[in-house]
Design a protein around this motif. Structure first.
Motif, mmCIF file in Angstrom:
data_model
loop_
_atom_site.group_PDB
_atom_site.id
_atom_site.type_symbol
_atom_site.label_atom_id
_atom_site.label_comp_id
_atom_site.label_asym_id
_atom_site.label_seq_id
_atom_site.Cartn_x
_atom_site.Cartn_y
_atom_site.Cartn_z
ATOM 1 N N GLY A 111 -23.132 -29.272 17.908
ATOM 2 C CA GLY A 111 -22.949 -28.708 16.577
ATOM 3 C C GLY A 111 -24.243 -28.149 16.042
ATOM 4 N N THR A 113 -26.116 -26.640 12.112
ATOM 5 C CA THR A 113 -26.071 -26.303 10.692
ATOM 6 C C THR A 113 -27.226 -25.363 10.374
ATOM 7 O OG1 THR A 113 -27.455 -28.190 10.002
ATOM 8 C CG2 THR A 113 -25.062 -28.552 10.089
ATOM 9 N N ALA A 119 -22.582 -24.182 11.006
ATOM 10 C CA ALA A 119 -22.730 -22.824 11.532
ATOM 11 C C ALA A 119 -21.964 -22.718 12.838
ATOM 12 C CB ALA A 119 -24.197 -22.496 11.746
ATOM 13 N N ALA A 120 -21.423 -21.540 13.102
ATOM 14 C CA ALA A 120 -20.734 -21.296 14.362
ATOM 15 C C ALA A 120 -21.758 -21.098 15.468
ATOM 16 C CB ALA A 120 -19.847 -20.070 14.240
ATOM 17 N N VAL A 121 -21.448 -21.592 16.672
ATOM 18 C CA VAL A 121 -22.344 -21.430 17.816
ATOM 19 C C VAL A 121 -21.568 -20.872 18.992
ATOM 20 C CG1 VAL A 121 -23.947 -23.230 17.112
ATOM 21 C CG2 VAL A 121 -21.996 -23.821 18.557
ATOM 22 N N ASN A 122 -22.281 -20.123 19.828
ATOM 23 C CA ASN A 122 -21.684 -19.554 21.032
ATOM 24 C C ASN A 122 -22.726 -19.559 22.132
ATOM 25 O OD1 ASN A 122 -19.497 -18.001 22.435
ATOM 26 N ND2 ASN A 122 -21.111 -16.443 22.502
ATOM 27 N N ARG A 131 -24.432 -18.502 14.151
ATOM 28 C CA ARG A 131 -23.979 -17.616 13.074
ATOM 29 C C ARG A 131 -23.817 -18.460 11.807
ATOM 30 N NH1 ARG A 131 -22.199 -12.568 12.870
ATOM 31 N NH2 ARG A 131 -22.147 -12.445 15.158
ATOM 32 N N ARG A 133 -23.080 -19.610 7.886
ATOM 33 C CA ARG A 133 -21.955 -19.324 6.995
ATOM 34 C C ARG A 133 -22.270 -18.142 6.092
ATOM 35 N NH1 ARG A 133 -19.507 -24.349 3.872
ATOM 36 N NH2 ARG A 133 -18.804 -24.738 6.022
#
Length: 477
Positions: A111, A113, A119-122, A131, A133
């Motif tokens: 995860g 933040t 925050a989104a992760v890839n 990415r 928020r």
């Protein structure tokens, strides 16, 4: 590397200021490197570049931000090889950011933040895209937290050497030159982005965890494990970060009146290396006389078994050595890197010769001062070495050549020609003035040639053309 200075790598063995703020290469290449994001529909931020287009490692590092601090909280179990990590990364945005990348090899991200919000992760290869928020405004400081775990990777370089996370007989050793630090923590892993480090490590009882800088605390946890808290106060390129976990015999003393010196050795090699480890304060005293004030708040060394590591490396404040290479020459070399390579770090990996030339020349100076072997003799020996002329030191052909003989030996020959041309007074002014001018920053080859010419107050184009950039060996030394 520094030996990387890897002694095993030797056959015998943006421009005008101190770049301590935004990464030098990121600033220079941001316009070209940044990828456009969004569709223009009111979205202000764009993603930071996934790579800084370094001449040898184009995907290494990331654009759009400048890290000021890493706070790593780690727990390691040698029995399983599992590392649990939390990386808190404080940075300043150098553009309006809708997303940004971190370098991370292997491991599983649990995860992330940004500013306390999820925050989104890839993941794509060694790129971790985060990415937030909300977009991060240019010029604002933001804090990213990434939690991760897994068995860290050992990375094999193009020249066959191993870095990243190395399992040892009783623990592990993390080495990062040139790309290995991404194996144990996410970050902006290009030398142009330096930061302060706080590293907290928990290990099983009976083991020690050693890292860069000053040990602020060491305590037992409720379950009998040991937690060590390290603080590296001066900016550090990530490839110079280290973590050594195992059973060590340690000694502490003081150098230069105030600098704490901590050395550690695997118990198997502790006795045979004790006398030379004790000489570190003496050697630092000699080096400050030649290179100027010591640039860090701590010093020391870590000595491992030969089976655990195959080369010496100038990890900041606490260089690492295999016992078989822990001799006076190598120690002088790695300690010299604290000025040349650690405090003044390369702006790109193409500038590696600036690290290795000075560290190699430090060996020559030591032999001149203490072994009655003039630097001119060392120069002549290097000049006669065919391997030193494989390529110009400032222009290695490929990544596997970054630690080749020309980078070390011909690089040192460049410095000796400067000394011959300008005389000892000006040369020693350069030896101390160069690391003072770029203290805790980064610099490139053009910075160096411009600096030398400014001190000398003369044009040295012919010297650079022949010795630094020329193809092949000159007819005369």
């Amino acid at each position: 590397m520094n030996t990387r200075s890897r002694r095993s790598r030797r056959s015998d063995s943006s421009r005008r200021g101190v770049r301590t703020g935004a990464p030098a290469l990121a600033l220079a290449l941001l316009a070209a490197a940044c990828t456009a994001g969004g569709d223009g529909g009111g979205v202000r931020g764009t993603p930071g570049a996934a790579g800084l287009r370094d001449p040898y490692f184009p995907k290494l590092g990331n654009g759009g931000y400048d890290v000021s601090r890493y706070a790593l909280t780690l727990s390691y179990d040698p029995a399983t090889g599992r590392l649990d990590g939390r990386a808190e990364i404080t940075a300043k945005a150098t553009q309006d950011l809708s997303a940004f990348n971190l370098d991370l090899a292997g491991l599983t991200v649990r995860g992330a933040t940004v500013g306390g919000a999820p925050a989104a992760v890839n993941r794509a290869g060694n790129e971790l895209t985060v990415r937030p928020r909300e977009d991060v405004d240019k010029g604002s400081e933001f804090r990213t937290v990434v939690t991760y775990d897994g068995v860290p990777e050992t990375i094999t370089d193009s020249d066959g050497s191993e870095e990243g996370w190395l399992k040892t007989a009783d623990g592990a050793l993390a080495l990062g030159e040139p790309v290995g630090s991404m194996a144990w923590f996410p970050g902006n892993h290009h030398p142009s982005d330096k930061a302060v480090y706080d590293i907290t490590v928990t290990v099983p009882a009976g083991l020690k965890a050693l890292s860069n800088g000053v040990l602020n605390a060491e305590r037992k946890t409720a379950d009998g494990r040991t937690t060590s808290v390290w603080h590296a106060a001066e900016p550090m390129a990530s490839y110079l970060a280290t973590l050594a976990i195992g059973r060590y015999d340690t000694t502490t003393t003081t150098a230069l009146g105030k600098v704490p010196v901590l050395t550690a050795a695997d118990p198997v090699v502790a006795a045979q290396t004790a006398a030379l480890r004790a000489r570190i304060p003496e050697l630092l005293e000699w080096q400050t006389e030649n290179f100027g004030p010591y640039p860090f708040a701590a010093a020391g060394a870590i000595v491992e078994r030969d089976d655990d590591v195959g080369y010496a490396l100038e990890t900041q404040t606490r260089p690492v050595f295999p016992a078989g290479s822990f001799d006076t020459t190598t120690l002088v070399h790695e300690l010299a890197h604290q000025w040349y390579g650690d405090s003044v770090s390369p702006a790109t990996w193409k500038d590696m010769w600036l690290n290795e030339s000075f560290a190699t020349y430090a060996e020559w100076l030591y032999k001149e001062d203490f072994e009655h072997f003039p630097a001119q003799k060392s120069f002549e020996t290097a000049f006669a070495n065919d391997a030193a002329w494989a390529f110009p030191p400032a222009e290695p052909p490929a990544a596997e050549d970054l630690f080749g003989v020309p980078v070390y030996q011909r690089g040192a020959m460049v410095l000796h020609k400067v000394r011959q041309t300008l005389g000892d007074d000006v040369f020693y002014e350069i030896l101390a003035g160069w690391p003072a001018k770029y203290r805790h920053g980064t610099a490139d080859t053009e910075d160096f040639t411009e600096y030398v010419e400014s001190v000398a107050d003369r044009d040295l184009s012919e010297l650079w053309d022949v010795w630094l950039y020329g193809d092949g060996r000159p007819e005369k030394p």
